[in-house]
Write a protein that holds these residues in place. Sequence first.
Motif, PDB file in Angstrom:
ATOM      1  N   PRO A 250     -15.885 -16.674   3.412  1.00 26.34           N
ATOM      2  CA  PRO A 250     -15.797 -17.348   2.125  1.00 26.34           C
ATOM      3  C   PRO A 250     -15.516 -16.363   0.994  1.00 26.34           C
ATOM      4  O   PRO A 250     -15.115 -16.758  -0.079  1.00 26.34           O
ATOM      5  N   LYS A 251     -15.806 -15.097   1.244  1.00 20.44           N
ATOM      6  CA  LYS A 251     -15.590 -14.112   0.171  1.00 20.44           C
ATOM      7  C   LYS A 251     -14.585 -13.089   0.661  1.00 20.44           C
ATOM      8  O   LYS A 251     -14.425 -12.873   1.856  1.00 20.44           O
ATOM      9  N   LEU A 252     -13.950 -12.412  -0.287  1.00 21.55           N
ATOM     10  CA  LEU A 252     -13.005 -11.360   0.062  1.00 21.55           C
ATOM     11  C   LEU A 252     -13.721 -10.183   0.714  1.00 21.55           C
ATOM     12  O   LEU A 252     -14.888  -9.942   0.419  1.00 21.55           O
ATOM     13  N   VAL A 253     -13.033  -9.478   1.586  1.00 21.65           N
ATOM     14  CA  VAL A 253     -13.531  -8.163   1.985  1.00 21.65           C
ATOM     15  C   VAL A 253     -12.596  -7.134   1.371  1.00 21.65           C
ATOM     16  O   VAL A 253     -11.419  -7.412   1.131  1.00 21.65           O
ATOM     17  N   ARG A 254     -13.155  -5.987   1.102  1.00 21.24           N
ATOM     18  CA  ARG A 254     -12.348  -4.939   0.473  1.00 21.24           C
ATOM     19  C   ARG A 254     -12.376  -3.706   1.364  1.00 21.24           C
ATOM     20  O   ARG A 254     -13.448  -3.264   1.778  1.00 21.24           O
ATOM     21  N   MET A 255     -11.194  -3.188   1.655  1.00 21.53           N
ATOM     22  CA  MET A 255     -11.090  -1.988   2.485  1.00 21.53           C
ATOM     23  C   MET A 255      -9.952  -1.124   1.936  1.00 21.53           C
ATOM     24  O   MET A 255      -9.173  -1.593   1.114  1.00 21.53           O
ATOM     25  N   SER A 256      -9.883   0.108   2.420  1.00 21.00           N
ATOM     26  CA  SER A 256      -8.842   1.009   1.896  1.00 21.00           C
ATOM     27  C   SER A 256      -7.869   1.435   2.972  1.00 21.00           C
ATOM     28  O   SER A 256      -8.252   1.607   4.136  1.00 21.00           O
ATOM     29  N   GLY A 257      -6.632   1.614   2.548  1.00 17.39           N
ATOM     30  CA  GLY A 257      -5.576   2.050   3.450  1.00 17.39           C
ATOM     31  C   GLY A 257      -4.865   3.270   2.879  1.00 17.39           C
ATOM     32  O   GLY A 257      -5.191   3.755   1.788  1.00 17.39           O
ATOM     33  N   LEU A 258      -3.885   3.724   3.630  1.00 21.44           N
ATOM     34  CA  LEU A 258      -3.161   4.939   3.272  1.00 21.44           C
ATOM     35  C   LEU A 258      -1.669   4.708   3.471  1.00 21.44           C
ATOM     36  O   LEU A 258      -1.259   4.080   4.452  1.00 21.44           O
ATOM     37  N   ALA A 259      -0.869   5.211   2.517  1.00 21.97           N
ATOM     38  CA  ALA A 259       0.590   5.169   2.660  1.00 21.97           C
ATOM     39  C   ALA A 259       1.093   6.593   2.409  1.00 21.97           C
ATOM     40  O   ALA A 259       0.610   7.273   1.497  1.00 21.97           O
ATOM     41  N   ILE A 260       2.038   7.037   3.225  1.00 21.00           N
ATOM     42  CA  ILE A 260       2.471   8.448   3.172  1.00 21.00           C
ATOM     43  C   ILE A 260       3.978   8.511   2.919  1.00 21.00           C
ATOM     44  O   ILE A 260       4.748   7.713   3.447  1.00 21.00           O
ATOM     45  N   SER A 261       4.370   9.497   2.089  1.00 20.21           N
ATOM     46  CA  SER A 261       5.801   9.668   1.813  1.00 20.21           C
ATOM     47  C   SER A 261       6.103  11.145   1.546  1.00 20.21           C
ATOM     48  O   SER A 261       5.226  11.896   1.129  1.00 20.21           O
ATOM     49  N   LYS A 262       7.362  11.510   1.762  1.00 15.70           N
ATOM     50  CA  LYS A 262       7.790  12.880   1.418  1.00 15.70           C
ATOM     51  C   LYS A 262       8.267  12.921  -0.018  1.00 15.70           C
ATOM     52  O   LYS A 262       8.407  13.979  -0.612  1.00 15.70           O
ATOM     53  N   ASN A 263       8.569  11.724  -0.540  1.00 12.04           N
ATOM     54  CA  ASN A 263       9.184  11.619  -1.852  1.00 12.04           C
ATOM     55  C   ASN A 263       8.308  10.735  -2.756  1.00 12.04           C
ATOM     56  O   ASN A 263       7.911   9.651  -2.334  1.00 12.04           O
ATOM     57  N   PRO A 264       8.011  11.178  -3.978  1.00 16.80           N
ATOM     58  CA  PRO A 264       7.147  10.371  -4.845  1.00 16.80           C
ATOM     59  C   PRO A 264       7.663   8.956  -5.093  1.00 16.80           C
ATOM     60  O   PRO A 264       6.880   8.053  -5.380  1.00 16.80           O
ATOM     61  N   LEU A 265       8.962   8.757  -5.008  1.00 12.86           N
ATOM     62  CA  LEU A 265       9.505   7.416  -5.256  1.00 12.86           C
ATOM     63  C   LEU A 265       9.655   6.622  -3.953  1.00 12.86           C
ATOM     64  O   LEU A 265      10.244   5.549  -3.928  1.00 12.86           O
TER      65      LEU A 265
END
Length: 420
Positions: A250-265
Motif C-alpha cells: 500500500p505504500k511506496l518502497v524507496r531504494m537506491s540504484g547506480l548508473a555509470i557512464s564515461k561521459n557526463p552527458l
Amino acid sequence: MKSFKLFNCMLAFFFTGSLTLNAQEGFPFKLPKEKPDRELSAAMERNYTQYMAPRPEHNELYTQFKYTELKGFDYNGYDGTISRRDPSKVIFENGKYYVWYTYRNTPTKPQGAKKSNDSIPSADWDLSEIWYATSTDGFTWEEQGVAIPRPPKPNIGWRSVSTADILKFKGKYYLYYQGFMEASGKRGDDCPVAVSYADSPDGPWTPYNKIAVNNGKEGEWDQYSIHDPHPFVYKDKIYLYYKSDFDGDPKLVRMSGLAISKNPLGPFEKCPLNPVINSGHETVMFPFKEGMAAMVLKDGNEHFTIQYAEDGINFEIASIVEMMPGAPGPFVPDAFNSNGNGRGITWGISHLSPAFSWKHGMSILMRFDCDLSLDVHDAEMKRHEVYHMNPEYFYKHGLSGKQLQRIKKANEQLKNKNHN
Ligand code: AAL
C-alpha cells in the motif's frame, strides 16, 4: 544432598557430551580488540566481522550528528511561501564553499496536486528553481541566486527543477537534477534526470535539453522516478547514484540504484544489480577507502545505517546511527578524485523537511557535523547515545485516536475474560 550432586553430575555429563561450548571459559571481561579464537554467538561474530571495530568509538563509519542554524537565508517568516531543500554536496572552489539547492518562492504554500495550477505548488519541490549559495566558513552563507531556472515548456523541467547535485569532470562543472514535466503528485513524484553544464561553478549553465538518465522500462522498479541523482568520479568513470520510489502497495518502497557512464552527458548504463541499496530516502554516498560509503536514512529495513561497498556496488551495514541529517549534502573534498583512497566526511548541509510542522509546508537548510572521516578523531562525535530529556519531545509522538481505541478494546477483552 548426595542425590542432588549426582543429578548435577549427570546433567554436566549430558551437556558436555552434546555441547562442546560448555568446555569454553566465560567471555573475557576486557572486550578483545581482535576476534578471539573461540566459538562465538551470531551477535559476537557479527560484532567482529561486520563492523570496522568491535566498539563504535573505534569504528570510522560510526558517528553522532550535531546541528547548527545557518546564517544568510530568509524564509518570509516561515509562512510556507519560501522553501529551501535538498542541498547538493558541498564543494570548495575559488576560495569558497559552494552549495546548490531547491528553492521555491511561490504565492502560497503547497496545496496538493488537485489544487495546484501554474502558480500554486502541489508539493514543496513543485514550481522550484535551483539556487546556490557560497560561504567562506560553512556557517554564514551568501545566497547568489538562481543557477538553473525552469526552462520554457516543453523542455525538461519546465514544471519544476529540483534536487540538484554537482560533478566536476575534466575542468567542467555539471549539475544533475530532477526535471519535472508535471506537478508532483498528479500520479506520483515522477521525473527523469536532466543536466546542465558550465565552465565555472558560478555559471552560466547551459541546459543539455536531453534526459541524462532515463527512467526504467515499463514494469521496472525505476519506471516512474529517478530522484536524488548524485554523481562521483570513481574508477575513472562517472558513478551516479539515485533513488526511486516503487511498489505503491500500500505504500511506496524507496531504494537506491547506480548508473555509470564515461561521459557526463551519458549515455548512463544502469547497474544490472540495481537496486544496490535496499532502504533510505535521500540516500547520499561519499568515497571511503577504496570503495563508497552511504548514509541511509528514514525508509526501509536498514534505515539509519551507514553502509560501505568496497566496489561501490555491494553495500553492507557498517554502523547504526541516530538523528541522521535529512537529505545530507556533505562536503566531499575527494568526490571527483577517483583515487581509491576516500577520506570520508566531517560536515555538510542538510534539510529539515517539513520544518516546524506539516502545516508550515516548507523546509529549511541547516548545517550538520559528524566524524565519518579517516583523518579526524573526534571523541564527542563517537558517543553512543543522545538523550532527549524533554518529555514534550516524546509526548509529541503520541498515540492516535485509532490506537487508543485498540488499547481500550484490549483492556475490555481482558477484563471480560477475567470475569468469566
Ligand atoms: C526529496 C527527494 C526528491 C523527491 C522529493 C524532492 O526528499 O527524495 O526531491 O522528489 O523529496
